[in-house]
Design a protein around this motif. Structure first.
Motif, short mmCIF file in Angstrom:
data_model
loop_
_atom_site.label_atom_id
_atom_site.label_comp_id
_atom_site.label_asym_id
_atom_site.label_seq_id
_atom_site.Cartn_x
_atom_site.Cartn_y
_atom_site.Cartn_z
N ASP A 1 0.86 -1.19 0.00
CA ASP A 1 0.00 0.00 0.00
C ASP A 1 0.89 1.23 0.00
O ASP A 1 1.26 1.76 1.06
CB ASP A 1 -0.92 0.01 1.22
N VAL A 2 1.25 1.69 -1.20
CA VAL A 2 2.23 2.77 -1.32
C VAL A 2 1.66 4.02 -1.98
O VAL A 2 2.41 4.94 -2.31
CB VAL A 2 3.47 2.28 -2.11
N THR A 3 0.35 4.07 -2.15
CA THR A 3 -0.24 5.20 -2.86
C THR A 3 -0.03 6.52 -2.13
O THR A 3 0.32 7.54 -2.74
CB THR A 3 -1.74 4.96 -3.10
N ILE A 4 -0.25 6.53 -0.82
CA ILE A 4 -0.08 7.77 -0.06
C ILE A 4 1.35 8.27 -0.18
O ILE A 4 1.61 9.47 -0.40
CB ILE A 4 -0.45 7.56 1.43
N GLU A 5 2.31 7.36 -0.08
CA GLU A 5 3.71 7.74 -0.22
C GLU A 5 3.99 8.32 -1.60
O GLU A 5 4.70 9.33 -1.75
CB GLU A 5 4.59 6.51 0.02
N GLY A 6 3.41 7.69 -2.64
CA GLY A 6 3.62 8.16 -4.00
C GLY A 6 2.99 9.52 -4.26
O GLY A 6 3.59 10.40 -4.88
N VAL A 7 1.78 9.72 -3.77
CA VAL A 7 1.09 11.00 -3.95
C VAL A 7 1.83 12.09 -3.17
O VAL A 7 1.99 13.22 -3.67
CB VAL A 7 -0.38 10.90 -3.51
N ALA A 8 2.27 11.77 -1.97
CA ALA A 8 3.03 12.76 -1.19
C ALA A 8 4.28 13.19 -1.96
O ALA A 8 4.59 14.39 -2.05
CB ALA A 8 3.41 12.18 0.17
N ALA A 9 4.97 12.23 -2.55
CA ALA A 9 6.18 12.55 -3.31
C ALA A 9 5.86 13.41 -4.53
O ALA A 9 6.63 14.29 -4.90
CB ALA A 9 6.88 11.26 -3.74
N ALA A 10 4.70 13.17 -5.15
CA ALA A 10 4.31 13.95 -6.33
C ALA A 10 4.19 15.43 -6.00
O ALA A 10 4.44 16.28 -6.86
CB ALA A 10 2.98 13.42 -6.88
N PHE A 11 3.82 15.74 -4.76
CA PHE A 11 3.63 17.13 -4.36
C PHE A 11 4.78 17.65 -3.50
O PHE A 11 4.69 18.73 -2.91
CB PHE A 11 2.31 17.28 -3.60
#
Length: 230
Positions: free
Chosen positions: A75-85
């Protein structure tokens, strides 16, 4: 309003799970007059999520991301979205308090990472599950479990609106290739979007914001094709 939909999950890419979330969201957004211009499925990989969300949030009015929320290893979506911003994933006190009040979970009962969202984002409560979603700038992060996703989308649905589009279809008992001249002509005569979809018979779909023009275009073609037998 132009929107991109991103679904996350290795199981979607290998066909183990049918991607019903993308279809459902596309229908909901269309009914609200929103134009969905991208539907992308990504693996459970932080870098891929960060790269695509970063690109899409700059290009579209909104991005909806589903799947990959929770405390498990993939479950890495939150980490990925945080990195995007350019942000960190941090525990949301508001999300943890909501889980305590409405879900009956004490902080000690929650698995590590359960209440994390990108720093500065707005948490979205999960009425059907545990892991919270969030809104970070123009990016809406929702769970992958369909019941959870649908309930959470209801919390933000009013953020998505556009000009209502009218749709009419005409079925023709002719090969698609035989209809090309008439389809071209109806496109020239009426300011509508036209698509043709072959199958047992050909369905021609008319779409536009001008209801009268859509109805007139469909009527014009209907009078000039061989109808499907009842």
């Amino acid at each position: 309003m132009r929107v991109a939909v991103v679904t996350v999950g290795d199981e979607l890419l290998v066909g183990e799970t049918v991607n019903t979330n993308a279809a459902w969201l596309g229908e909901q957004l269309r009914d609200r007059g929103v134009t969905v211009e991208r539907m992308t499925t990504l693996p459970d990989r932080t870098g891929d999520i960060a790269r695509v969300v970063n690109e899409y949030h700059a290009e579209y009015d909104a991005v909806i991301v589903t799947g990959g929320l929770g405390p498990t290893h993939d479950d890495v979506t939150i980490e990925g979205v945080a990195a995007a911003f350019g942000r960190e994933a941090v525990e949301s006190e508001e999300a943890v308090e909501w889980l305590a009040e409405h879900g009956g979970y004490s902080h000690a009962e929650l698995a590590d990472g359960t209440g994390e969202i990108p720093a500065g984002s707005r948490p979205l409560p999960n009425h059907e599950g545990v892991a919270p979603g969030c809104v970070v700038e123009n990016c809406y992060v929702l769970p992958g479990v369909p019941t959870e996703m649908k309930r959470m989308f209801a919390e933000v649905a009013d953020d998505f609106e556009g000009e209502t589009r009218h749709v009419v279809t005409v079925d023709a008992a002719e090969p698609e290739s035989a209809l090309l001249d008439r389809i071209q002509r109806v496109r020239e005569l009426f300011p509508v979007k036209v698509g043709s979809y072959p199958g047992e018979y050909v369905t021609v779909r008319f779409e536009g914001t001008d209801t009268e023009a859509v109805e007139d275009a469909a009527a014009w073609l209907r009078e000039r094709v061989e109808p499907v037998a009842e």
